[in-house]
Motif scaffolding. Structure first.
Motif, short mmCIF file in Angstrom:
data_model
loop_
_atom_site.label_atom_id
_atom_site.label_comp_id
_atom_site.label_asym_id
_atom_site.label_seq_id
_atom_site.Cartn_x
_atom_site.Cartn_y
_atom_site.Cartn_z
N TRP A 93 5.14 -5.39 3.23
CA TRP A 93 4.04 -5.53 2.33
C TRP A 93 4.69 -5.48 1.07
N LEU B 31 5.34 2.95 -2.61
CA LEU B 31 4.96 2.44 -1.22
C LEU B 31 4.60 0.90 -1.04
N HIS B 32 4.78 0.73 0.23
CA HIS B 32 4.01 -0.65 0.54
C HIS B 32 2.57 -0.58 1.04
N HIS C 48 -5.54 -0.86 -0.26
CA HIS C 48 -4.91 -0.26 0.64
C HIS C 48 -3.95 0.47 0.19
N GLN D 203 -5.20 4.09 -0.60
CA GLN D 203 -5.34 4.74 0.56
C GLN D 203 -4.14 5.30 0.89
N ASN D 204 -3.22 4.51 0.95
CA ASN D 204 -1.73 4.70 1.37
C ASN D 204 -1.22 6.13 0.60
N ARG E 63 -2.95 8.20 -1.13
CA ARG E 63 -3.87 9.35 -0.88
C ARG E 63 -2.93 10.04 0.44
N ASP E 64 -2.81 9.24 1.23
CA ASP E 64 -2.17 9.97 2.46
C ASP E 64 -0.74 10.22 2.36
N VAL E 65 0.16 9.47 1.72
CA VAL E 65 1.52 9.76 1.51
C VAL E 65 1.68 10.89 0.30
N ARG F 63 -1.31 14.94 0.13
CA ARG F 63 -1.52 15.77 1.34
C ARG F 63 -1.67 17.20 0.93
#
Lengths: 94, 232
Positions: free
Chosen positions: A5, A26-27, A33, A36-37, A39-41, A44
């Motif tokens: 990506w 990030l990819h 997307h 969201q990534n 947020r998650d990476v 946390r």
């Protein structure tokens, strides 16, 4: 053709009133997307209150070879620093 | 509620280190941790109400498959990433409706757990919805896999709305909210809702769990059962 990506650079604002700061990359398949990534990476552990993502391909960077011409001339211009002013304590962090 | 989050949390954990992209790996682990956190609240409350000196861990690690009250959907194996995300999507859509209903529950502790969980699950649903749409409306191959995942898992949807005496809420009343979000998302994902409404039953009553649950519990429970005094 790459199966990866596209790369996004991630900027997080740690708290209200501060600027967004670059935290990494990030990819992701698209910008939503990537949010969201991010947020998650990167959030946390409650690192942020706001996220920006920018396609890495859209960033124009200065070249390391130009470092001398770009930055060295500022070395001896000490009068450009605001250290000659007294800053009242009430102003706080600048 | 606690068995659903425990079993799905454990299932998602199986992906840790194996997801198709680093970012998805972390995202799934985050979701799994959210679900395990919710499990601690639900099973903690259940253990307390039972009043026999049990803890959430006792309920998680020292019950056998027939004592579990989770939906059949959540114990289904991960298979490929598409099946995992479709399972997540279908569960998230039900879970969010259920938690919204429970925020108004007369029992203050139940309502408090629901209010805390609803924020987490709102994000879960957003993420799984976007993934189902992206893969459903993606390449020819991803579309085919997502349609196959939907066909495989749809027979586990009906159980989510089948009432029994132990329900905390009117589960049939959750269906319109579930249908509205699912149908809009499937349309956008160019996926076709299966015609048949045949529904496997027996997970939330504990009467007929699928064979998958026992295998999963064997892995999940082996350490505390082999070393009952083990401490973190």
């Amino acid at each position: 053709m790459s199966n990866e990506w596209p790369l996004y650079e991630v900027f997080i604002r740690g708290q209200h009133g501060l600027s967004h700061r670059h935290v990494g990359s990030l990819h992701a398949s698209d910008a939503e997307h990537a949010i969201q990534n991010a947020r998650d990476v990167y959030t946390r552990r409650k690192e942020g209150v706001s996220i920006w993502v920018v396609p890495a391909a859209q960033i124009t960077a200065s070249s390391p070879e130009d470092k001398g011409a770009l930055f060295d001339p500022a070395d001896d211009k000490v009068y450009r620093h605001p250290t000659f002013f007294d800053i009242p304590d009430d102003v706080g962090a600048m | 509620m606690g068995d659903n989050t425990l079993v799905l949390g454990q299932r998602l954990s199986e992906w840790c280190g194996h997801a198709p992209a680093l970012e998805e790996d972390i995202a799934m682990a985050n979701t799994a941790l959210d679900l395990i956190g919710q499990t601690q609240l639900w099973l903690g409350l259940a253990a307390e109400r039972k009043g026999q000196g049990h803890s959430a861990d006792d309920l998680a690690y020292h019950r056998d498959a027939w004592d579990f009250r989770n939906l059949l959907l959540v114990e289904q194996p991960n298979r490929d990433f598409g099946v995992t995300m479709m399972r997540q999507f279908l569960f998230d859509c039900w879970h969010l409706e259920a938690l919204k209903a429970l925020t108004a529950h007369a029992d203050a502790e139940i309502s408090a757990i629901a209010q805390k969980s609803v924020k987490e699950v709102t994000y879960h649903r957003e993420r799984s919805t976007d993934t189902v749409i992206a893969l459903g409306d993606g390449t020819e191959q991803s579309h085919k896999k997502m349609q196959a995942a939907l066909d495989r898992l749809w027979p586990y949807v009906g159980e989510m709305f089948t009432a029994d005496d132990d329900d905390l809420m009117d589960v049939a009343a959750l269906r319109p909210g579930f249908d509205a979000h699912v149908m809009a998302s499937l349309t956008e994902a160019t996926l076709t809702r299966p015609d048949s409404d045949f529904a496997h039953q027996g997970g939330k009553t504990g009467a007929r769990h699928s064979e998958h649950l026992g295998h999963m519990l064997a892995t999940m429970q082996s350490l505390p059962r082999s070393y009952p005094d083990a401490k973190w």
